[in-house]
Enzyme design. Sequence first.
Site, mmCIF file in Angstrom:
data_model
loop_
_atom_site.group_PDB
_atom_site.id
_atom_site.type_symbol
_atom_site.label_atom_id
_atom_site.label_comp_id
_atom_site.label_asym_id
_atom_site.label_seq_id
_atom_site.Cartn_x
_atom_site.Cartn_y
_atom_site.Cartn_z
ATOM 1 N N SER A 560 0.847 -1.182 0.000
ATOM 2 C CA SER A 560 0.000 0.000 0.000
ATOM 3 C C SER A 560 0.895 1.249 0.000
ATOM 4 O O SER A 560 1.661 1.435 -0.941
ATOM 5 C CB SER A 560 -0.954 -0.037 1.189
ATOM 6 O OG SER A 560 -2.003 0.876 1.027
ATOM 7 N N HIS A 673 -7.506 -5.636 -1.280
ATOM 8 C CA HIS A 673 -6.364 -4.918 -0.719
ATOM 9 C C HIS A 673 -5.892 -5.538 0.595
ATOM 10 O O HIS A 673 -4.723 -5.456 0.934
ATOM 11 C CB HIS A 673 -6.758 -3.461 -0.500
ATOM 12 C CG HIS A 673 -5.616 -2.529 -0.256
ATOM 13 N ND1 HIS A 673 -4.698 -2.210 -1.233
ATOM 14 C CD2 HIS A 673 -5.233 -1.843 0.856
ATOM 15 C CE1 HIS A 673 -3.808 -1.363 -0.742
ATOM 16 N NE2 HIS A 673 -4.111 -1.127 0.522
#
Length: 707
Positions: A560, A673
């Site tokens: 991320s 994610h």
Amino acid sequence: MTKRRLGVSDFANFNLIGDIQISPDGTKAVFPLQTVSLHEDDYRVQLMQIQLTDQSVRPLTTSGKRNEGMRWSPDGRSVAFVSDRAYGKQVWVIPADGGEAVRLTNFKHGVSHVRWSPKEHVLYALVSAPADDDVETFEAELTAAEALDVIEKERKDWSDGPKRYKRLYYKQDGSGLAHLRYPQLVRIDLATGSFVQLTRGEEGVGTFIVAPDGSLYFTRGRDSEFEWWFSDLYRYDEASGQSSLVSDAFIFHELQCSPDGSTIAALVHDASYYTYESAAHLELYLLSPEGETLRHLTESFPDDLSNSNLSDLRADMNDTPLEWSADGKYLYALSTREGRGEVVRFQTSGSTPQGEVVVGGRRDVFSFALRGDHLVYAYATETNPSRLASRVLRSDGRYTSRAARLPEAAMDESVVSLSESESDHSLYAPNDEWLSSVELSKPEPFWYRSAEDWWIQGWVMKPTGYEPGQRYPVILEIHGGPQLNFGYAMFHEMQWFAAQGYAIVYTNPRGGKSYGQSFVNAVRHHYGENDAADVLNGLDAAIARFDFLDGERVAVTGGSYGGFMTNWLVGHTDRFFAAVSQRSISNWVSFYGCSDIGPRFVEAQLTPNATENLDKLWEMSPLAYVSNVTTPLLLIHSENDLRCPMEQAEQFYTWIRSQGKETQLFRIPNASHGLSRNGKPSLRIQRLEAIFGFIHEHLPPVAEHQL
């Protein structure tokens, strides 16, 4: 006894504690326990009940894959909870002393956030419904199997059909494209299962509380698509059947009503949000039932009111704990300070409301509940992800206050006055026996000076089987967020890398939480500047301090924001022998239009008026420096990632590959994610093997001058 090294699939051996709820009489507690089934390639969450007097633990539920969101009835005889055991997610009620659970609801699109009314026979919950339409239910005569067929058909029809949107935000990572249904409040009759829908509209209900007199207070989104997560405070009036605005003075998050019903405590973002935006600390306020602001309890408190510590060994948590003392004199909450997850409390009256540390030490307290003077809490350490303990609050009422801090000031070890064993009473340690057979590496914290003479915190892990006098290759880990942080919580990923013979270095560069408001705000509009310096300076400081680190053989990885930073570093330095960028960002211009949080995040984090500052976004994009990349790079990305979409990795991969340089793309299907924390166990294993495999196959031999 010879201990074995940790394996790549050993995250499946851990039992992870979640939220805690104490019975009204204070003698029992219920909590969810998350386990992993490698055979089923899935997770299970069952409710456990512990007798606080003798620490006996027994399962309260055994059916279904997910049982969560439990709440005790006012008389303590029953527990209501949400389970997926039949008809999708429904409300079930089970006797606290044992017996069969009974299904109470029949909602076609599931249910969440169960709360009891003081009236005993009434429950409230959130159920999704189309805007300005009724909550849908299954036909009464449907069997569980037939209901499942209905759910699957509706899912397939939705997946295969076209979708039309007219709002800026129409998708969410982990959930997918919006179904155009919004959480609404319902009142459920315990005796009959009948319900009444209390709210309607496109702006869904976020959270709610039931006051001692039965009044309902809830948060609801504002009618502004760009301020998609702003929430105001409302009250529902039973007599009129109408909802009314109580306060729009803040962005409301968690609520809790005082025992006498005279005051509402609220975790909010206040006016400081407009200065710090998504880096703003949560603040604690007291309000009257009419919405008048009575007191700002955290005005002089130096830290955020949340647990911001990262871990890949954490059960899903439903609520942020906020608890009143029985006499209404104190409020208790979680806070994070320099990687330590702590329980803090605030006086609700008097002249000194600054928070005091009630439970602290070098560990990560991530959940708690309070009943009388009895505090029950769950915590992790660097080598154990989940324990349950309790503490009787001091009768003298004296605790250590949180001191103010400056971003350039290193931690004073003397302020860590509450050790993890002080007054602790161990209740449940589900991982201790298994861990006794496994050799782990205990991270060692260190501090170093970086850009602008700021102090930054980091940790170093020796490889498993470390031998004095030997030097070991290094993996540098970079955390995500960026408004999160590493801390005193266990990471299976790092422990497994250490078990493969690598030393691990990880740091909290500016922009992360737990070091004060100035620190967490420092990265906004400055990505790739002093935050990058903090990462590299931390590596240099660790190499200078710990002689077992081989500074000439260092690989880097992160996810991320950590993936952004990995991409950024390989475009600005060639010091790493390999790099693995995970769920990364390479191009802020396209991120603005593709991410589920794109416009708001980019405006808050990168530059205001982003559409008029494309040059600025490009300057802060790793893709702008792709021609400089010489480090062998693996890009790992989940195909269903809506936070940092797949195209971010594809762009970086294509540009590097087109230049004839060494790079690989590892695409992971059916994952979002959050893969490293809650993805399918088989995919988590393949991800870890891909990261380490790429690094290890590029590991250079020890230089001749080192032999």
